[in-house]
Design a protein around this motif. Structure first.
Motif, PDB file in Angstrom:
ATOM      1  N   GLN A  77       0.834  -1.157  -0.106  1.00 41.39           N
ATOM      2  CA  GLN A  77       0.107  -0.135   0.007  1.00 41.39           C
ATOM      3  C   GLN A  77       0.812   1.260   0.210  1.00 41.39           C
ATOM      4  N   MET A  78       0.765   2.283  -0.867  1.00 44.21           N
ATOM      5  CA  MET A  78       1.699   3.448  -1.111  1.00 44.21           C
ATOM      6  C   MET A  78       0.619   4.505  -1.034  1.00 44.21           C
ATOM      7  N   ILE A  79       1.017   5.409  -0.087  1.00 46.21           N
ATOM      8  CA  ILE A  79       0.122   6.417   0.125  1.00 46.21           C
ATOM      9  C   ILE A  79       1.270   7.777  -0.088  1.00 46.21           C
ATOM     10  N   SER A  80       0.703   9.100  -0.085  1.00 48.64           N
ATOM     11  CA  SER A  80       1.553  10.058  -0.215  1.00 48.64           C
ATOM     12  C   SER A  80       2.513  10.118  -1.517  1.00 48.64           C
ATOM     13  N   LEU A  81       2.424   9.547  -2.421  1.00 37.81           N
ATOM     14  CA  LEU A  81       3.196   9.255  -3.505  1.00 37.81           C
ATOM     15  C   LEU A  81       3.865  10.480  -3.890  1.00 37.81           C
ATOM     16  N   LYS A  82       5.011  10.424  -4.471  1.00 32.97           N
ATOM     17  CA  LYS A  82       6.017  11.472  -4.945  1.00 32.97           C
ATOM     18  C   LYS A  82       6.289  10.943  -6.237  1.00 32.97           C
ATOM     19  N   PRO A  83       6.788  11.888  -7.186  1.00 33.90           N
ATOM     20  CA  PRO A  83       7.178  11.856  -8.534  1.00 33.90           C
ATOM     21  C   PRO A  83       8.396  10.857  -8.497  1.00 33.90           C
ATOM     22  N   GLU A  84       9.300  10.990  -7.419  1.00 34.36           N
ATOM     23  CA  GLU A  84      10.483  10.175  -7.323  1.00 34.36           C
ATOM     24  C   GLU A  84      10.087   8.795  -7.071  1.00 34.36           C
ATOM     25  N   ASP A  85       9.007   8.497  -6.714  1.00 32.10           N
ATOM     26  CA  ASP A  85       8.375   7.063  -6.667  1.00 32.10           C
ATOM     27  C   ASP A  85       8.171   6.447  -7.951  1.00 32.10           C
ATOM     28  N   THR A  86       8.127   7.283  -8.877  1.00 29.53           N
ATOM     29  CA  THR A  86       8.199   6.570 -10.152  1.00 29.53           C
ATOM     30  C   THR A  86       8.953   5.680 -10.656  1.00 29.53           C
ATOM     31  N   ALA A  87       8.509   4.394 -10.970  1.00 30.78           N
ATOM     32  CA  ALA A  87       9.606   3.221 -11.125  1.00 30.78           C
ATOM     33  C   ALA A  87       8.810   1.878 -11.681  1.00 30.78           C
ATOM     34  N   ILE A  88       9.744   1.157 -12.150  1.00 28.14           N
ATOM     35  CA  ILE A  88       8.962  -0.326 -12.196  1.00 28.14           C
ATOM     36  C   ILE A  88       8.972  -0.972 -10.957  1.00 28.14           C
ATOM     37  N   TYR A  89       8.215  -1.409 -10.284  1.00 27.20           N
ATOM     38  CA  TYR A  89       8.039  -2.163  -9.166  1.00 27.20           C
ATOM     39  C   TYR A  89       7.857  -3.584  -9.345  1.00 27.20           C
ATOM     40  N   TYR A  90       8.940  -4.387  -8.648  1.00 22.33           N
ATOM     41  CA  TYR A  90       8.763  -5.798  -8.974  1.00 22.33           C
ATOM     42  C   TYR A  90       8.762  -6.552  -7.632  1.00 22.33           C
ATOM     43  N   CYS A  91       7.903  -7.550  -7.748  1.00 18.33           N
ATOM     44  CA  CYS A  91       7.754  -8.338  -6.593  1.00 18.33           C
ATOM     45  C   CYS A  91       8.813  -9.403  -6.472  1.00 18.33           C
ATOM     46  N   ALA A  92       9.122  -9.960  -5.076  1.00 14.19           N
ATOM     47  CA  ALA A  92      10.220 -10.937  -5.110  1.00 14.19           C
ATOM     48  C   ALA A  92       9.985 -12.043  -4.329  1.00 14.19           C
ATOM     49  N   ALA A  93      10.677 -12.854  -4.133  1.00 17.98           N
ATOM     50  CA  ALA A  93      10.280 -13.873  -3.181  1.00 17.98           C
ATOM     51  C   ALA A  93      11.784 -14.836  -2.998  1.00 17.98           C
ATOM     52  N   ASP A  94      11.945 -15.292  -1.685  1.00 16.13           N
ATOM     53  CA  ASP A  94      13.280 -16.157  -1.557  1.00 16.13           C
ATOM     54  C   ASP A  94      12.681 -16.993  -0.164  1.00 16.13           C
ATOM     55  N   ALA A  95      13.581 -18.024  -0.254  1.00 12.64           N
ATOM     56  CA  ALA A  95      13.313 -19.137   1.049  1.00 12.64           C
ATOM     57  C   ALA A  95      14.260 -18.583   2.099  1.00 12.64           C
ATOM     58  N   ILE A  96      14.916 -17.752   2.073  1.00 14.75           N
ATOM     59  CA  ILE A  96      15.758 -17.103   2.994  1.00 14.75           C
ATOM     60  C   ILE A  96      15.494 -15.680   3.077  1.00 14.75           C
ATOM     61  N   TYR A  97      15.095 -15.125   4.454  1.00 10.11           N
ATOM     62  CA  TYR A  97      14.691 -13.915   4.466  1.00 10.11           C
ATOM     63  C   TYR A  97      15.885 -12.650   4.013  1.00 10.11           C
ATOM     64  N   SER A  98      17.041 -13.009   4.487  1.00  6.10           N
ATOM     65  CA  SER A  98      18.216 -12.108   4.280  1.00  6.10           C
ATOM     66  C   SER A  98      18.696 -12.172   2.757  1.00  6.10           C
ATOM     67  N   SER A  99      18.477 -13.122   2.194  1.00  8.57           N
ATOM     68  CA  SER A  99      18.628 -13.115   0.536  1.00  8.57           C
ATOM     69  C   SER A  99      17.377 -12.317   0.121  1.00  8.57           C
ATOM     70  N   LEU A 100      16.289 -12.431   0.407  1.00  7.41           N
ATOM     71  CA  LEU A 100      15.113 -11.831  -0.096  1.00  7.41           C
ATOM     72  C   LEU A 100      15.385  -9.985  -0.355  1.00  7.41           C
ATOM     73  N   MET A 101      16.254  -9.725   0.864  1.00  9.30           N
ATOM     74  CA  MET A 101      16.417  -8.295   0.943  1.00  9.30           C
ATOM     75  C   MET A 101      17.539  -7.624   0.051  1.00  9.30           C
ATOM     76  N   LYS A 102      18.258  -8.631  -0.162  1.00  7.74           N
ATOM     77  CA  LYS A 102      19.566  -8.276  -0.993  1.00  7.74           C
ATOM     78  C   LYS A 102      19.543  -8.896  -2.451  1.00  7.74           C
ATOM     79  N   SER A 103      19.200  -9.894  -2.651  1.00  9.61           N
ATOM     80  CA  SER A 103      19.384 -10.905  -4.029  1.00  9.61           C
ATOM     81  C   SER A 103      18.488 -11.937  -4.139  1.00  9.61           C
TER      82      SER A 103
END
Length: 117
Positions: A77-103
């Motif tokens: 959920q995104m509120i108070s959106l700014k022009p700098e939030d413009t981007a392609i947003y990707y969903c990601a998944a991993d079996a290891i949480y630390s890996s999820l946040m990095k690669s």
């Protein structure tokens, strides 16, 4: 692993959008975004087991991620959106949480979010 994201679009600055992403299994899930000319940026992640959540500093207080474990679906959920939030947003998944946040090992197709000024 299949990830199906939806919910992007065009919104004016200050507006809101909600992205969703359904996974084909039970994984830690999160969101990244990419703007041409910039590095891919971690946006938010949610731990499937503990429910703990991490956000990029740039979105704290404006973006909220949540999940429905019964549906293996994560939301942004995104509120108070700014022009700098413009981007392609990707969903990601991993079996290891630390890996999820990095690669993350698994990626959905991107969904474009455009915030006009």
């Amino acid at each position: 692993v299949q990830l199906q994201a939806s919910g992007g679009g065009l919104v004016q600055a200050g507006g809101s959008l909600r992205l969703s992403c359904a996974a084909s299994g039970r994984y830690h899930m999160g969101w990244f975004r990419h703007t041409p000319g910039k590095e891919r940026e971690f946006v938010a992640g949610i731990n499937v087991n503990s429910g703990s959540i991490n956000y990029a500093d740039s979105v704290k207080g404006r973006f909220t991620t949540s999940r429905d474990n019964a549906k293996n679906t994560v939301y942004l959920q995104m509120i108070s959106l700014k022009p700098e939030d413009t981007a392609i947003y990707y969903c990601a998944a991993d079996a290891i949480y630390s890996s999820l946040m990095k690669s993350p090992n698994y990626w959905g197709q991107g969904t474009l979010v455009t915030v006009s000024s």
